[in-house]
Design an enzyme around this catalytic site. Structure first.
Site, PDB file in Angstrom:
ATOM      1  N   HIS A  54      21.195 -36.735 -41.221  1.00 48.07           N
ATOM      2  CA  HIS A  54      21.855 -37.794 -40.469  1.00 48.07           C
ATOM      3  C   HIS A  54      23.363 -37.556 -40.505  1.00 48.07           C
ATOM      4  CE1 HIS A  54      18.011 -40.167 -41.342  1.00 48.07           C
ATOM      5  NE2 HIS A  54      18.029 -39.832 -40.062  1.00 48.07           N
ATOM      6  N   GLU A  57      17.381 -39.539 -51.564  1.00 47.03           N
ATOM      7  CA  GLU A  57      18.562 -40.372 -51.308  1.00 47.03           C
ATOM      8  C   GLU A  57      19.442 -40.226 -52.535  1.00 47.03           C
ATOM      9  OE1 GLU A  57      18.920 -42.021 -48.515  1.00 47.03           O
ATOM     10  OE2 GLU A  57      16.897 -42.191 -47.685  1.00 47.03           O
TER      11      GLU A  57
HETATM   12 ZN   LIG Z   1      19.309 -40.302 -43.807  1.00 49.20          ZN
END
Ligand SMILES: [Zn+2]
Length: 490
Positions: free
Chosen positions: A122, A305
């Protein structure tokens, strides 16, 4: 199936499911349920109507795309003995998707596991691209000095793609230059809306081709906005949010826990027990990269994450790297120090064959490479497994093993269909230490000779390699890979 007839039903199901999305959905990402678009599959639009403003102050200290590209090539020059730099394609805006491969034989195929790290999926989650450059440089700086670095460089092929989405990074938003969320752009197992190749983004296609070309054992993509190790499945059949494990659920929980427990504070999470989560339990997504890797690439992928904040201050990046360093290294080492590894050969020709390996009771397969017939199967240590090797045109073969903490080396020699499978080699050829292993009976003399020659060459090679390594680092290394595996042949 007429997918277009199903689509309105699916959209309604997804609408209801996403109505209850938690706020953390911005980490792996949500989508805009009100806009399925006439020309784009519904699950790929973005949630962020008003993405948080990314100021120049927030970006200060992060590498630009040009600086990252320069850093990748500088690494390739500085560490050319253990690396090569290559591109897997270009982004929409024609930025090369550079990969660093790290190995003691970076340009060669070897019968070793391969792992890939992908950062910056992202565009607005830039921590991964920075941390991955730290990882590459740390391995280069510590090769032949640190036992873990040496273990990784010598016994696997590590591929690092610091940015999958350089355009999104430059645009300071989540999607790529076409504003498509790349982690919703892969073919999905439950809903076929993403399966039209015309809609697939160039960055996604590059990853898919890469996975087909390389024989990856496992991988991880890096994200920001939370602190947790996420594992398959990412979606559910009925779009509802609940725990939905894949056939290798125990294996994935083990891998995710290796990462979480080695991290500075991930396992202490108040939100996620043990710092790990099943993707569908957290919030279901469709078209994600993680599940596609497992289903279509036989590659065990985690979605990591690694930072609660998407844009921490740049001077915090070295600390975030330190917090993740042992997690990354231990995850890589898991591929080497544990699991079942080996090669599959044809009994009639003696040649390696790209068969597949299953664990009885786990409905998934890993394939052996076409070059060496090598396979690498991650499984939870401390249990007994029945390992089954098969290949079309050959008789299936299986054996039970007790997998302790160390890796087991388990080679298979498969008889072609129509032969009686009688074998005539003595039991100890091939170094079998397994009670359940069958005697070798090989009908043809040339196979016996082949095995003898391979054994001699392998012994010479190991002796040479051991001597060379010990000359270079006898005082620095505490263990070596060859001593970590318990050999078995079937
Ligand atoms: Zn992401």
């Amino acid at each position: 199936m007429a997918i277009s007839h199903l689509q309105p039903v699916v959209i309604l199901l997804v609408l209801s499911a996403f109505a209850s999305l938690p706020t953390q959905a911005a980490a792996r990402g949500g989508h805009d349920p009100l806009d399925d678009g006439a020309h784009e599959p519904f699950s790929r639009k973005l949630l962020e109507d008003k993405p948080p403003q990314i100021t120049e102050e927030m970006v200060r200290g992060y590498m630009s795309n040009a600086e990252l590209e320069a850093a990748v090539h500088a690494f390739g020059s500085r560490c050319s003995n253990i690396s090569r730099v290559y591109s897997i394609g270009k982004s929409v805006n024609h930025f090369q998707l550079w990969v660093i491969e790290i190995s003691d034989k970076p340009r060669q195929r070897e019968a070793e596991p391969a792992f890939k790290f992908i950062g910056n999926v992202h565009g607005d989650e830039p921590v991964g691209r920075e941390v991955l450059m730290h990882l590459a440089n740390w391995l280069c700086d510590n090769y032949l000095k640190d036992s873990l670095a040496t273990l990784i460089v010598e016994n696997m092929h590590l591929h690092i793609l610091p940015t999958m989405n350089p355009d999104g990074f430059a645009l300071r938003w989540r999607g790529n230059a076409n504003n498509i969320d790349l982690n919703r752009d892969f073919p999905d197992q439950f809903f076929s809306v993403n399966n039209d190749i015309d809609y697939r983004q160039p960055e996604t296609r590059a990853i898919m081709n890469w996975v087909k070309q390389e024989h990856f054992t496992a991988s991880a993509s890096l994200h920001g906005g939370a602190l947790v190790a996420n594992y398959p499945w990412d979606g559910t059949r009925d779009t509802s949010k609940h725990y939905y494990g894949c056939p290798d659920d125990k294996t994935f929980r083990h891998m995710a826990s290796v990462y979480s427990r080695s991290h500075y504070n991930m396992s202490l999470s108040k939100e996620f027990e043990g710092g790990i989560t099943n993707g569908a339990l957290w919030y279901p997504i469709y078209g994600g990269m993680q599940d596609w890797n497992y289903i279509h690439g036989g590659c065990f992928e985690l979605t990591l994450e690694i930072s609660d904040t998407k844009w921490p201050k740049a001077d915090e990046l070295p600390v975030i790297w330190e917090h993740n360093r042992m997690s990354m290294l231990n995850l890589l080492a898991t591929l080497i120090k544990s699991g079942v590894h080996g090669r599959i050969f044809a009994a009639d020709t003696g040649r390696p064959i790209p068969g597949s390996v299953m664990i009885k009771g786990i409905d998934s397969k890993v394939s052996a490479s076409s070059t060496f017939g090598d396979y690498h199967r991650i499984v939870v240590p401390g249990e007994t497994y029945e390992v089954v090797a098969s290949m079309e045109g050959f008789q299936q073969k299986s054996t039970r093993i007790m997998l302790e903490q160390e890796a087991v080396n388990l080679d298979f020699i498969l008889d072609p269909d129509g032969t009686d499978g009688q074998m005539k080699l003595p039991r100890n050829v091939g170094g079998c230490h397994c009670d359940n292993a069958k005697l070798f009976h090989v009908e043809e003399a040339h196979l016996w000779l082949y095995l003898l020659i391979v054994s001699v060459l392998l012994t010479l090679y190991l002796v040479f390699k051991r001597k060379t390594a010990s000359r270079l680092a006898s005082r620095l290394l505490t263990y070596r890979y060859s001593s970590l595996r318990r050999p078995v042949a079937v």
